[in-house]
Design an enzyme around this catalytic site. Structure first.
Site, mmCIF file in Angstrom:
data_model
loop_
_atom_site.group_PDB
_atom_site.id
_atom_site.type_symbol
_atom_site.label_atom_id
_atom_site.label_comp_id
_atom_site.label_asym_id
_atom_site.label_seq_id
_atom_site.Cartn_x
_atom_site.Cartn_y
_atom_site.Cartn_z
ATOM 1 N N LYS A 26 63.834 35.161 55.370
ATOM 2 C CA LYS A 26 64.618 34.809 56.553
ATOM 3 C C LYS A 26 66.052 35.292 56.419
ATOM 4 O O LYS A 26 66.603 35.925 57.332
ATOM 5 C CB LYS A 26 64.576 33.294 56.765
ATOM 6 C CG LYS A 26 65.284 32.834 58.028
ATOM 7 C CD LYS A 26 65.055 31.357 58.285
ATOM 8 C CE LYS A 26 63.611 31.076 58.565
ATOM 9 N NZ LYS A 26 63.355 29.690 58.956
ATOM 10 N N ARG A 96 67.948 25.707 57.053
ATOM 11 C CA ARG A 96 66.532 26.084 56.995
ATOM 12 C C ARG A 96 66.195 26.711 55.651
ATOM 13 O O ARG A 96 67.039 27.333 55.005
ATOM 14 C CB ARG A 96 66.190 27.103 58.094
ATOM 15 C CG ARG A 96 66.531 26.687 59.508
ATOM 16 C CD ARG A 96 66.307 27.871 60.444
ATOM 17 N NE ARG A 96 66.838 27.659 61.772
ATOM 18 C CZ ARG A 96 66.117 27.307 62.838
ATOM 19 N NH1 ARG A 96 64.816 27.143 62.708
ATOM 20 N NH2 ARG A 96 66.678 27.152 64.012
ATOM 21 N N MET A 107 58.082 24.230 54.199
ATOM 22 C CA MET A 107 59.314 23.644 53.682
ATOM 23 C C MET A 107 60.146 23.095 54.844
ATOM 24 O O MET A 107 59.733 23.145 55.990
ATOM 25 C CB MET A 107 60.072 24.671 52.842
ATOM 26 C CG MET A 107 59.348 25.003 51.541
ATOM 27 S SD MET A 107 60.197 26.256 50.572
ATOM 28 C CE MET A 107 59.941 27.700 51.573
ATOM 29 N N HIS A 468 51.628 25.058 64.739
ATOM 30 C CA HIS A 468 51.345 25.066 63.292
ATOM 31 C C HIS A 468 49.877 25.353 63.032
ATOM 32 O O HIS A 468 49.522 26.183 62.184
ATOM 33 C CB HIS A 468 51.744 23.712 62.693
ATOM 34 C CG HIS A 468 51.398 23.568 61.243
ATOM 35 N ND1 HIS A 468 50.210 23.019 60.813
ATOM 36 C CD2 HIS A 468 52.063 23.935 60.129
ATOM 37 C CE1 HIS A 468 50.174 23.037 59.489
ATOM 38 N NE2 HIS A 468 51.283 23.581 59.055
ATOM 39 N N ARG A 574 18.402 42.119 40.774
ATOM 40 C CA ARG A 574 17.941 41.064 39.854
ATOM 41 C C ARG A 574 16.446 40.840 40.081
ATOM 42 O O ARG A 574 16.052 40.299 41.114
ATOM 43 C CB ARG A 574 18.702 39.762 40.098
ATOM 44 C CG ARG A 574 20.222 39.875 40.009
ATOM 45 C CD ARG A 574 20.843 38.544 40.432
ATOM 46 N NE ARG A 574 22.287 38.550 40.442
ATOM 47 C CZ ARG A 574 23.041 38.883 41.473
ATOM 48 N NH1 ARG A 574 22.474 39.311 42.612
ATOM 49 N NH2 ARG A 574 24.363 38.821 41.413
ATOM 50 N N GLU A 758 27.550 42.290 28.346
ATOM 51 C CA GLU A 758 27.970 40.952 28.764
ATOM 52 C C GLU A 758 28.221 40.025 27.578
ATOM 53 O O GLU A 758 28.376 38.810 27.766
ATOM 54 C CB GLU A 758 26.925 40.356 29.716
ATOM 55 C CG GLU A 758 25.500 40.464 29.201
ATOM 56 C CD GLU A 758 24.460 40.218 30.295
ATOM 57 O OE1 GLU A 758 24.713 39.382 31.180
ATOM 58 O OE2 GLU A 758 23.396 40.851 30.244
ATOM 59 N N GLY A 779 28.667 43.097 32.792
ATOM 60 C CA GLY A 779 28.302 41.844 33.458
ATOM 61 C C GLY A 779 29.378 40.810 33.179
ATOM 62 O O GLY A 779 29.254 40.011 32.257
ATOM 63 N N THR A 780 30.426 40.838 33.973
ATOM 64 C CA THR A 780 31.607 40.040 33.638
ATOM 65 C C THR A 780 31.434 38.551 33.905
ATOM 66 O O THR A 780 32.258 37.757 33.453
ATOM 67 C CB THR A 780 32.839 40.573 34.385
ATOM 68 O OG1 THR A 780 32.522 40.743 35.768
ATOM 69 C CG2 THR A 780 33.272 41.910 33.796
ATOM 70 N N ASN A 781 30.393 38.143 34.639
ATOM 71 C CA ASN A 781 30.140 36.701 34.756
ATOM 72 C C ASN A 781 29.846 36.118 33.379
ATOM 73 O O ASN A 781 30.508 35.190 32.908
ATOM 74 C CB ASN A 781 28.953 36.430 35.681
ATOM 75 C CG ASN A 781 29.218 36.872 37.104
ATOM 76 O OD1 ASN A 781 30.354 37.127 37.486
ATOM 77 N ND2 ASN A 781 28.162 36.964 37.897
ATOM 78 N N ASP A 782 28.821 36.669 32.712
ATOM 79 C CA ASP A 782 28.461 36.157 31.384
ATOM 80 C C ASP A 782 29.481 36.560 30.326
ATOM 81 O O ASP A 782 29.699 35.819 29.359
ATOM 82 C CB ASP A 782 27.064 36.651 30.984
ATOM 83 C CG ASP A 782 25.966 35.756 31.551
ATOM 84 O OD1 ASP A 782 26.301 34.696 32.110
ATOM 85 O OD2 ASP A 782 24.777 36.124 31.446
ATOM 86 N N CYS A 844 29.218 44.719 37.505
ATOM 87 C CA CYS A 844 28.320 44.112 38.486
ATOM 88 C C CYS A 844 28.440 42.597 38.538
ATOM 89 O O CYS A 844 27.604 41.935 39.131
ATOM 90 C CB CYS A 844 26.868 44.518 38.215
ATOM 91 S SG CYS A 844 26.255 43.998 36.605
ATOM 92 N N TYR A 864 32.228 52.846 39.062
ATOM 93 C CA TYR A 864 31.865 52.112 40.275
ATOM 94 C C TYR A 864 32.018 50.618 40.057
ATOM 95 O O TYR A 864 32.081 50.127 38.926
ATOM 96 C CB TYR A 864 30.427 52.436 40.710
ATOM 97 C CG TYR A 864 29.347 51.924 39.786
ATOM 98 C CD1 TYR A 864 28.849 50.619 39.907
ATOM 99 C CD2 TYR A 864 28.803 52.726 38.790
ATOM 100 C CE1 TYR A 864 27.855 50.148 39.053
ATOM 101 C CE2 TYR A 864 27.809 52.270 37.942
ATOM 102 C CZ TYR A 864 27.343 50.976 38.073
ATOM 103 O OH TYR A 864 26.371 50.506 37.232
#
Length: 892
Positions: A26, A96, A107, A468, A574, A758, A779-782, A844, A864
């Site tokens: 602002k 303000r 705020m 709002h 899967r 993984e 396999g980034t989840n595991d 993946c 990829y």
């Protein structure tokens, strides 16, 4: 001496727009508008560095700040010819907040500061309007009492409502000067009663109280919640802007309004906004009075009964249109502006980049690029990839039957259906139980922010298109219908009513934020119809990005959806999901219950045709695009029933003794199955499972290749590999099956065998594994679970505490942990490619659809990313932005 205060106004300023980190958005934009020669009331900004000092020094200020504020005040007095606290000609100011990024309503603000029991009479005499003076004073007491003194604003609202009833006044503007004097007395009595001391009369004390409150509001709960939702660091702090008051409530030649230089819902290049005659700014955004449209087009669009500013104040409207053009050309973006008209003179109070829907953001960016205002690359970078979610999900079926309860303003597009809740706490509670809810309010306030985020949609009975509720809903991507005045909300009775229909908490409604309709019950939906601008933007993104984008899919519907959204292959199919089909689960269970290899092979022979047909359909749909198929991964016990009743039913269907099944289930049960007998370990113990799946893949690939005349090259992924030897054993088995199918069919089969990385050990031994593997998919989840030692299913119980206390910046299952998990991925990439330079690399896990994680993937050189079908466009856009960022950093 450090400058803590920066002045602006009268055609000059100490700051510029690029100083937003120091002056807040602002303050920086007020300075910039001053440089542009726009009519900005003069003022000064206390920098974000003051806020940092305030919190670093036990909520105290730098020693020389007061002197700098006094000097800035003196300059204001000289500029406008009025003095702070002068009983004859008082200077009044607004105070303000202003963080470096827009946080609408989060705020605090105080208007009309400088009024007291003496200066109010001086103001009345100076302007010749006693009613206006006391209206301004009662507003100041209410706002200051709420924001600075902590008096519940409902106490003031209740007293105002009581007085209006006594005076038989329908609107605030119907109250006379004497009525407002009485209201001032009642407001003052509320403060005396609740605070035990009178309302502060000394203007300097008022000013510092307001400054304290604004800096303090940086750490109020609604601001904290907003920062967490929008990834805004708490150490940025807020600035405070002190500005000479201009008044929109001095009579019918005065007004206040909010406008967008383009339509923030659709992106159409038309002036869009609302104003109120004889009002102050908070009246527009609070939704207390129904505002009037700015333009005749807006009046016709929304069917408004009240006249447009274009007709009521044509000279001022022309000036405002000129300001619109100036600001868009200068900032090269759609602007959200606030203005006041005081006795037919226009004043600009704020400009900022306007919040907008995803559809509007895309249309605005594309049209600005086509008009030469910005480049194609800038257009691609303008869009927040995560906001595309708003466009990619179903909307209401126009042909579906609908029981319309009422109508309001179409404040934020899209459809939402859910159970009625009347407060934010219930919305959070029920959404936490996976129930879809619609938050129904008379009007929302910043205190509702957590409930608005939890809700599927928002409905208010008051407020306009810039209220709002509307602004916050658009920013969050929530459907919203605002100002549905024909509906009535009763908080005490927990009811929503229209004419003779009454709905209660828990009843289901549907809202359409595109049409403004509110409907009883659930209404059918249809798939989204993506705009031409969306197609154009995605084409620009595709020309820019390096990373390919695949999808995680194993059903034909998922595959079709992903292809429609531009997927360039399947990065994770899967196979275990296919086993739960009712037609094949019995054979799966017979295979698990078999006591020897021959028994398992007999059951697997029944499954082979199903698996072959599954893969053939996917290959057929993909038409030669790469398909990565993960061999069976979960532990076998997941396919077995657990309760005695389920075991009896399944045993009967499978033709075995229930006791045999119960004992087998007990033997397969594991204390920690996530780290147990799963992934490649299953294939090591039961190679016949791997053999069946490999045969199904190769036979399907051969069939489709011959049918289509296209080369189908399946990518077979071995899960949960930790060592080279595991991989070698299973690759040899897969190669043996390929050779057998080639001999049987006489067809040459091209295929790749790789692994899902993984486990931390797999990352560390990636160089050895790459000697045999033809691709890695992280396999980034595991990998996150095994790196942190955290179960993803249970992490929700404590990860929020870690984020609040700064142990983790973000949930590592949502955005990749660059320092830990990311370091392991980097090691895997470097060691894998050190062995095999052209090793194909992808990701993946869920991170494949997370924009921040995609930037990481670009940085480490993956080929990829793969994500769920509806996140494919998000990944395409994020990949383009990552490529542009890498290029700007010298990476290409």
């Amino acid at each position: 001496m450090e400058s803590w205060v920066y002045k602006f106004g009268d055609g000059q300023a100490d700051g510029r727009a690029e100083m937003r980190n120091l002056l807040g958005g602002k303050g920086a934009n007020l300075a910039e508008m001053s440089h542009l020669g726009l009519p900005v009331p003069p003022g000064f900004t206390l920098t974000t560095e003051v806020c940092k000092y305030y919190y670093d020094h036990d909520v105290s200020y730098p020693g020389d700040l007061e002197d700098q504020v006094d000097a800035a005040l003196a300059a204001l007095e000289k500029s406008v010819g009025a003095r702070f606290g002068d009983p004859e000609n008082p200077l009044l100011v607004s105070v303000r907040s202003g963080a470096r990024v827009s946080m609408p309503g989060m705020m605090d603000t105080v208007l009309n500061l400088g009024l007291n029991d003496v200066t109010v009479a001086g103001l009345a005499k100076r302007v010749g309007d006693e009613r206006f003076a006391y209206d301004s004073y009662r507003r100041f007491i209410q706002m200051y009492g709420d924001v600075v003194l902590g008096v519940d604003h409902y106490s003031f609202e209740h007293e105002l409502a009581m007085l209006k009833e006594e005076c038989e006044a329908e609107l605030d503007t119907d109250l006379t000067a004497d009525d407002l004097k009485e209201l001032v007395k009642r407001y003052s009595a509320i403060i005396q009663e609740q605070r035990g001391k009178p309302f502060p009369q000394e203007p300097k004390a008022q000013l510092w109280g307001a400054i304290d409150a604004v800096f303090g509001s940086w750490m109020n709960q609604r601001a904290i919640t907003y920062r967490q939702l929008h990834d805004i660091p708490k150490d940025w702090g807020t600035a405070v802007n002190v500005q000479v008051m201009v008044f929109g409530n001095m009579g019918d030649d005065c007004a206040t309004g909010v406008a967008f230089t383009r339509n923030p819902s659709t992106g159409e290049n038309m002036f869009y906004g609302e104003y109120l005659i004889n009002a102050q700014g908070e009246d527009v955004v609070a939704g207390i009075r129904t505002p009037q449209p700015l333009t005749n087009g807006g009046q016709q669009l929304n069917g408004a009964a009240l006249p447009a500013m274009e007709d009521v104040m044509p000279v001022v409207f022309k000036q405002l249109m000129d300001v619109r053009q100036t600001l868009e050309r200068h900032y090269k973006d759609m602007q959200d502006i606030e203005f006041t008209v005081q006795r037919d003179k226009l004043y600009m109070l704020q400009t900022r980049s306007g919040k907008r829907t995803a559809a509007a953001a895309i249309r605005i960016a594309v049209e600005m690029a086509q008009d030469g205002l910005i480049s194609e690359a800038e257009a691609v970078q303008r869009i927040d990839p995560s906001h595309l979610d708003q466009l990619l999900h179903p909307t209401l079926d126009p042909d579906a039957a609908r029981d319309v309860l009422g109508r309001g303003l179409p404040a934020s597009p899209g459809a939402a259906c859910g159970k009625i809740v009347f407060n934010a706490e219930d919305a959070v509670d029920q959404a936490g139980r996976n129930e879809r809810v619609i938050l129904v309010r008379i009007e929302t306030s910043p205190e509702d922010i957590h409930g608005m985020h939890a809700a599927a949609g928002i409905l208010t009975t008051r407020g306009g298109m810039t209220s709002h509720a509307a602004v916050v809903a658009r920013g969050m991507g929530r459907s919203c219908v605002a100002g549905a005045g024909e509906l009535s909300v009763d908080y005490k009775a927990q009811t929503l009513s229209s004419r003779d229909i009454t709905l209660r908490a828990g009843d289901v409604i549907t809202i359409d934020g595109t049409s403004g309709e509110v409907m009883v019950g659930e209404v059918a939906t249809i798939d989204p119809d993506l705009s031409d601008e969306f197609t154009t933007l995605m084409a620009w993104a595709d020309r820019t990005r390096r990373l390919k984008v695949r999808t995680n899919a194993e059903t034909p519907d998922d595959v079709r959806t992903a292809l429609q959204f531009g997927a360039e292959g399947i990065g994770l199919c899967r196979t275990e999901h296919m086993f739960f089909d009712p037609a094949r689960i019995v054979a799966v269970r017979r295979m698990i219950l078999a006591e020897d290899r021959s028994g398992r092979q007999a059951a697997l022979a029944e499954l082979l045709p199903y698996q072959r047909a599954d893969f053939a359909e996917i290959f057929d749909l993909m038409k030669g695009l790469p398909v990565t198929i993960r061999l069976l991964d979960p532990p076998l016990h997941e396919f077995l029933p657990h309760s005695a009743e389920e075991i009896a039913d399944v045993a009967k269907a499978a033709g075995v003794d229930p006791e045999v099944m119960r004992r087998r289930a007990l033997r397969l049960a594991e204390q920690n199955p996530m780290l147990g007998h799963r992934g490649c370990r299953l294939a090591i113990s039961y190679p016949e499972i791997c053999e069946m799946q490999a045969r199904a893949i190769f036979e399907a690939a051969t069939e489709v290749s011959q049918k289509q005349g296209l080369g189908v090259v399946p990518e077979i992924m071995i899960p949960l590999v930790a060592s080279r030897r595991e991989f070698v054993i299973l690759k040899e088995l897969i190669d043996k099956i390929a050779a057998a199918v080639e001999e049987e069919t006489g067809a040459k089969i091209d295929y790749l065998v790789g692994t899902m990385i993984e486990l931390p050990r797999a990352c560390l031994r990636a160089g050895e594994i790459a000697e045999q593997a033809e691709f890695f998919s992280f396999g980034t989840n595991d990998l996150t679970q095994t790196t942190f030692g955290i179960s993803r299913d249970d992490a929700g119980n404590f990860l929020p505490d870690y984020e609040v206390q700064g142990i983790l910046e973000k949930d590592p299952f949502v955005t990749i942990d660059v320092d830990g998990v990311g370091e392991l991925v980097r090691i895997g990439v470097e060691r894998g490619r050190a062995t095999t330079p052209d090793l194909k690399l992808g990701i993946c896990g869920e991170h494949g659809g997370d924009p921040a994680s995609i930037h990481f993937c670009e940085g480490v050189g993956l080929d990829y990313v793969s994500c769920s079908p509806y996140r494919v466009p998000i990944a395409r856009l994020a990949a383009a932005q990552a490529a542009l960022k890498a290029k700007s950093n010298g990476g290409g």
